[in-house]
Design an enzyme around this catalytic site. Structure first.
Site, short mmCIF file in Angstrom:
data_model
loop_
_atom_site.label_atom_id
_atom_site.label_comp_id
_atom_site.label_asym_id
_atom_site.label_seq_id
_atom_site.Cartn_x
_atom_site.Cartn_y
_atom_site.Cartn_z
N GLU A 30 0.83 -1.20 0.00
CA GLU A 30 0.00 0.00 0.00
C GLU A 30 0.87 1.25 0.00
OE1 GLU A 30 -2.86 0.72 -0.65
OE2 GLU A 30 -3.28 2.66 0.25
N LEU A 43 15.93 3.01 -3.33
CA LEU A 43 15.84 2.58 -4.72
C LEU A 43 14.40 2.72 -5.20
CD1 LEU A 43 17.97 -0.70 -4.61
CD2 LEU A 43 18.72 1.57 -5.31
N GLU A 51 21.47 -8.86 -7.44
CA GLU A 51 21.68 -9.43 -6.11
C GLU A 51 20.37 -9.42 -5.34
OE1 GLU A 51 24.28 -5.77 -5.92
OE2 GLU A 51 24.06 -6.22 -3.80
N LYS A 53 17.54 -8.49 -2.41
CA LYS A 53 17.07 -7.36 -1.61
C LYS A 53 16.71 -7.90 -0.23
CE LYS A 53 13.92 -3.41 -1.59
NZ LYS A 53 13.50 -3.58 -0.20
N LYS A 78 10.53 -6.06 -6.69
CA LYS A 78 9.95 -6.66 -5.49
C LYS A 78 9.08 -7.87 -5.83
CE LYS A 78 9.30 -3.91 -2.00
NZ LYS A 78 8.76 -2.89 -1.05
N CYS A 107 -19.02 11.39 14.16
CA CYS A 107 -17.74 10.88 14.65
C CYS A 107 -17.98 9.91 15.81
CB CYS A 107 -16.86 12.04 15.11
SG CYS A 107 -15.31 11.51 15.89
N CYS A 136 -16.34 11.76 19.16
CA CYS A 136 -16.85 13.00 19.78
C CYS A 136 -18.26 13.37 19.36
CB CYS A 136 -15.91 14.17 19.48
SG CYS A 136 -15.98 14.76 17.77
N CYS A 143 -13.84 13.65 10.54
CA CYS A 143 -14.52 14.37 11.61
C CYS A 143 -14.16 15.85 11.48
CB CYS A 143 -14.09 13.82 12.97
SG CYS A 143 -14.57 14.84 14.37
#
Length: 695
Positions: A34, A82, A117, A119, A317, A413, A416, A431
């Protein structure tokens, strides 16, 4: 404010918070996947419009803040991050960009080779050797400076205290400290036996071990190290190829990963990636991808860098890990900035090396897009973080009729009771009781007291924690009821410090109205917007009673008239609230319509706050010109220079672009000065600025 600018601000806010959680607290709240998605979105926005790439953007820097627990070490050569790739096409695009840069520099891409190489999923560190002896060790920190962990690193047996066969005057070795899986399991067995808290994964165990104030604790932890490069190097002739450099480091006694290769092109890189992906479960340690680097080190400068990463290297990745579980419920948390975040409560499931019970669902749209119902069987993905994400539901598991229920975002909310609002084009509900809401209380107080707002010196984070947690302060208005006796009774607060704080609070009672507006923490109202508002309105009451519809009509009429004037070459009329768009207006209306906020403002006025006016414009010597101030000026602070420019009709920008007219450079001016020279922007000093405004 256009949609792209608003979205960029939102992304910077999110990424800054996630950076702090990840690098400083070692308690990340979102998955790597994310974070990477948001980071890439911000990069794309800034690439499309360079004016969005402000100095404080996460893309302009690396990593997070330096912890206060250790001394600070300035890296002689920055430790860069990177750029990431997630599919084959991005690797092909990386290779194409490298070849294009080489062609521009007149270098033969026929000789291009890459070093590939692993990671490692550990903690990046820099080891400084002087005359062959280990002299200092530091974490990466924010890339420019890190934490001094020399005493702890000396306890890691994998790291040599003396280099073998080499004694250069200075050599910075860059690498990763990590923990083998089997050692991690044994460590957690010891933790359980001792009744201590277990570590969630090997990376967090390694990070926690390096940040121990007692080196004896670090010495008891089974840490490993792999070198992957160098920073500063003097008095030594290092190999021209990166692959040969790794061999040289190994001969010098430093551990270097065995799983690496040299490839002639992108297909060789992808073959290495797939081989390492298949070997990943069999390795003794965790990896989250592979790294590609142009092998010829003497080509690296020619290929160049972007703000936070080298162009000659790329991290590829691996896909995140996934598992199935049941979505038991969805609860709503209110963050420190008022954002309402739905959180999934999951049937416990083991994924990515940890047992997971919670996952962020981000926002209402994400829940709808993923078609999630409470009670669903869901796919959970974990990408190296403690808290994963829910990827999708499996509707085929619902049965007939489905015994599930839909989630509805609350319209008040949950903390509150204030109203919640969702701006057009926004994904998040917030809120609007920022001055009153307990979830936002500490953030609101810190923002209110900061130097550019009410400037209450001495009211820092730890003191705010004590005041709020002790029930002494609920809203900013409560600050003005504090006395010396109450403050002196708090931890680490002597009578003198308490008296100084009370004096600072009292001095803030007379504030520039622009600073007061900024201090209220109204969404989208930064310092510049606050200044524009303060030029038109005398106090909060005037803002509360503004007829915004009539103002919009008047503004549109002036803009239409100015279009005709511009065509005829006539002087233009001033536009009411120039630069204040409908998003800001809507935010102001929501804020001042909330009764809780109005109550707090009334309490602040009752506490004796009076409004002064900032210095008004005194001339047009700099009208129509945009300035960027960088470095340390000899006579003025940066804020004073900004004020001087504005008073004479100029515009202040935070980043250098082709629209910049002048860069005012002082001592230790950095990347902004370099950028100005690249673009051919005129660079002046403080004296020149003063001469421009003297008349």
């Amino acid at each position: 404010m256009n949609t792209a600018k608003k979205r960029a601000e939102k992304l910077r806010e999110l990424l800054a918070r996630y950076d702090y959680e990840y690098y400083v607290l070692d308690a990340p709240s979102v998955p790597d996947a994310e974070y990477d998605r948001l980071f890439r979105e911000l990069q794309e926005l800034e690439q499309a419009d360079p004016s969005l790439a402000v100095a404080g953007s996460p893309t302009q820097r690396v990593g997070g803040a330096v912890s206060g627990a250790f001394a600070t070490v300035r890296h002689a050569v920055p430790m860069l991050s990177l750029n990431n790739a997630f599919d084959d096409d991005e690797v092909l695009a990386f290779d194409r960009r490298v070849r294009e840069r080489l062609a521009e520099e007149g270098l033969p891409d026929a000789k291009l080779r890459y070093s590939a190489e692993l990671k490692y999923d550990g903690v990046a560190v820099s080891l400084r050797y002087e005359n062959g002896l280990l002299a200092q060790a530091a974490t990466r920190g924010d890339g420019a400076a890190g934490e001094d962990i020399t005493a702890n690193i000396r306890t890691v047996r994998a790291i040599p205290l003396r280099l073998l066969g080499a004694a250069p005057p200075a050599l910075e070795v860059r690498g990763e400290v990590l923990m083998y899986r089997r050692d991690f399991e044994r460590l957690n067995e010891r933790q359980r036996s001792a009744g201590d808290r277990e570590f969630v994964n090997p990376r967090n165990a390694a990070a926690g071990s390096l940040r121990q104030l007692d080196p004896a604790v670090t010495a008891s932890r089974p840490l490993r190290f792999f070198a992957y490069g160098v920073g500063e190097a003097s008095g030594v002739d290092l190999p021209d190829a990166h692959s040969a450099l790794l061999d040289w480091l190994a001969r010098a006694g430093l551990p270097v990963g065995a799983e690496r290769t040299v490839a002639d092109g992108p297909q060789g890189l992808l073959a290495f990636y797939r081989r390492m992906q298949s070997l990943r479960p069999t390795l003794a340690y965790d990896i989250d991808g592979v790294v590609y680097k142009v092998d010829r080190r003497d080509w690296h400068d020619a290929i160049g860098f972007v703000a936070r990463a080298p162009r000659f290297a790329l991290a590829h990745k691996f896909p995140a890990e996934e598992a199935l579980t049941e979505l038991l419920d969805i609860e709503v948390q209110v963050g420190r900035t008022g954002k309402l975040t739905p959180v999934a409560r999951l049937r416990p499931v083991f994924v990515g090396g940890v047992t997971v019970t919670n996952a962020t669902l981000h926002n209402e749209d994400e829940i709808a897009r993923k078609d999630l119902l409470i009670g669903d069987t869901v796919v959970v993905r974990r990408a190296g973080d403690v808290i994963p994400e829910v990827v999708r539901a499996l509707p085929e598991h619902r049965g007939e009729p489905p015994r599930r229920r839909a989630f509805t975002m609350p319209r008040a909310c949950p903390v509150c009771g204030s109203a919640v609002a969702r701006e057009e084009g926004e994904a998040d509900w917030r809120c609007v009781g920022g001055l009153y809401c307990a979830a936002q209380r500490k953030q609101a107080l810190l923002h209110f007291a900061q130097r550019r707002a009410m400037d209450i010196e001495g009211l820092g984070e730890k003191l705010v924690d004590q005041l709020v947690d002790g029930g002494l302060v609920r809203t900013p208005a409560d600050l003005y009821r504090l006395d010396v006796a109450t403050l002196a009774g708090l931890e680490r607060m002597g009578e003198k410090s308490a008296a100084n704080l009370v004096a600072a609070i009292d001095a803030s009672r007379r504030a520039d109205f622009a600073r007061f507006l900024f201090a209220l923490g109204i969404r989208h109202v930064g310092e510049e917007v606050a200044r524009v508002l303060a030029q038109r309105y005398r106090d909060p009451d005037a803002l509360m009673h503004e007829d915004w519809s009539a103002l919009a009509e008047a503004k549109a009429a002036v803009q239409k008239d100015n279009a005709r004037r511009r065509a005829r070459g006539e002087p233009l009329e001033p536009v009411p609230l120039e630069g204040i768009g409908p998003e800001i207006v809507a935010s102001l209306q929501r804020f001042f319509a909330e009764p809780h906020n109005r109550e707090v403002i009334a309490a602040l006025r009752a506490a004796g706050i009076e409004f002064a006016r900032e210095s008004q414009r005194v001339g047009d010597a700099l009208a129509g010109r945009t300035f960027v101030v960088t470095g340390t000026l000899p006579k003025m602070s940066r804020e004073q220079a900004h004020e001087l420019i504005r008073r004479h009709g100029g515009t202040v920008a935070s980043s250098v672009s082709r629209k910049t007219d002048f860069v005012v450079a002082g001592e230790a001016a950095g990347s902004k000065l370099e950028r100005a020279r690249e673009l051919g922007v005129t660079v002046i000093d403080e004296d020149a600025l003063l001469k421009m405004t003297a008349g």
